[in-house]
Design an enzyme around this catalytic site. Sequence first.
Site, PDB file in Angstrom:
ATOM      1  N   TYR A  39       0.846  -1.199   0.000  1.00  0.00           N
ATOM      2  CA  TYR A  39       0.000   0.000   0.000  1.00  0.00           C
ATOM      3  C   TYR A  39       0.877   1.243   0.000  1.00  0.00           C
ATOM      4  CZ  TYR A  39       0.863   0.875   5.007  1.00  0.00           C
ATOM      5  OH  TYR A  39       1.454   1.150   6.214  1.00  0.00           O
ATOM      6  N   CYS A  40       0.304   2.343  -0.476  1.00  0.00           N
ATOM      7  CA  CYS A  40       0.949   3.660  -0.446  1.00  0.00           C
ATOM      8  C   CYS A  40      -0.155   4.707  -0.387  1.00  0.00           C
ATOM      9  CB  CYS A  40       1.877   3.851  -1.642  1.00  0.00           C
ATOM     10  SG  CYS A  40       1.064   3.742  -3.256  1.00  0.00           S
ATOM     11  N   THR A  41       0.169   5.962  -0.620  1.00  0.00           N
ATOM     12  CA  THR A  41      -0.813   7.037  -0.436  1.00  0.00           C
ATOM     13  C   THR A  41      -1.989   6.925  -1.397  1.00  0.00           C
ATOM     14  OG1 THR A  41       0.973   8.497   0.263  1.00  0.00           O
ATOM     15  CG2 THR A  41      -1.123   9.532  -0.287  1.00  0.00           C
TER      16      THR A  41
END
Length: 319
Positions: free
Chosen positions: A173-175
Amino acid sequence: MFRVLLYYCYSPIEDPEAFREEHHRLCLRLNLLGRIIVAHEGLNGTVSGLTADCEEYMRLVKADPRFAALEFKVDEVPEHTFQKLHVRVKPEIVHSSLHHTKPYEKTGQHLSPQEFKDLKDRDDVVVVDVRSDYEYNVGRFKNAVTLDMENFRDFPERLEKLKEFKDKKILTYCTGGVKCEKASAYLLEQGFENVYQLHGGIIKYGIEAGGEDFDGKCYVFDSRVTVDVNRVNPTVISHCHHCATPSDRMVNCANPHCNAHIPLCETCSQQLEGACSTICQQHPDKRPYDGTGTYPKLSNNYNPEQGLLSYRAPSGIKN
């Protein structure tokens, strides 16, 4: 009312320079401010503007067959979250050392926020944060593996830390999702078989799944610096860099030669005048502290209509 739009799309652009010129004109016409990156591999941006202008922008971008699959993450804000407009051509839409990867050809399996939520706590799953250290230090999923990276380009060097999880499902996951596309593609290339990514990133997870089990705040790349995500079981995980009291108030050090991204409480911010230490506070180049701890990059003053002239937002729009 204003909106801020976060988006990306990996889709080949044959002539990035020509596209940049056209796209810059579109943003000027719609009074949008923000940062947009154009590359041969696609489009990545964050912009803010009035609701009607953002609606028109989304309609026109998605009308382009190359970006028909693009998804916008939309947030309501009281004013512009940017002071300038930058539309730039770069080698990649997210700076990495993975120039060879083509996420539009092969990448990890996308999980909706609900699917991610249902899977993340299983014994055969490991959740991996592919963001930089200053981002995950202020907010991250419970029990997530972090990779001690100053920049995303360090990701391949951190692969060794993930090899022990090769028999598990890897949930990245990331922003907003753009880094996960390359990170998961690289993991597949390196022999990891069960690789997934949170589609739309933390921002979409907050919108659609209430942000449950995301501890702290989400770092964003506009004047807000951090935003609330978790409406179910929120908590603060970061501490003031100077006094160590719980604080999720992020600033950039006022010393431009340091520019560290750190949590700094209101009291210490005032005492140190926005600097991360007394040494930085005393630096002769220290920037004036205005209470926000953000220092927007100067514009290169490029306007495709008029050449190298300063761009000012129209009357009534905060610049």
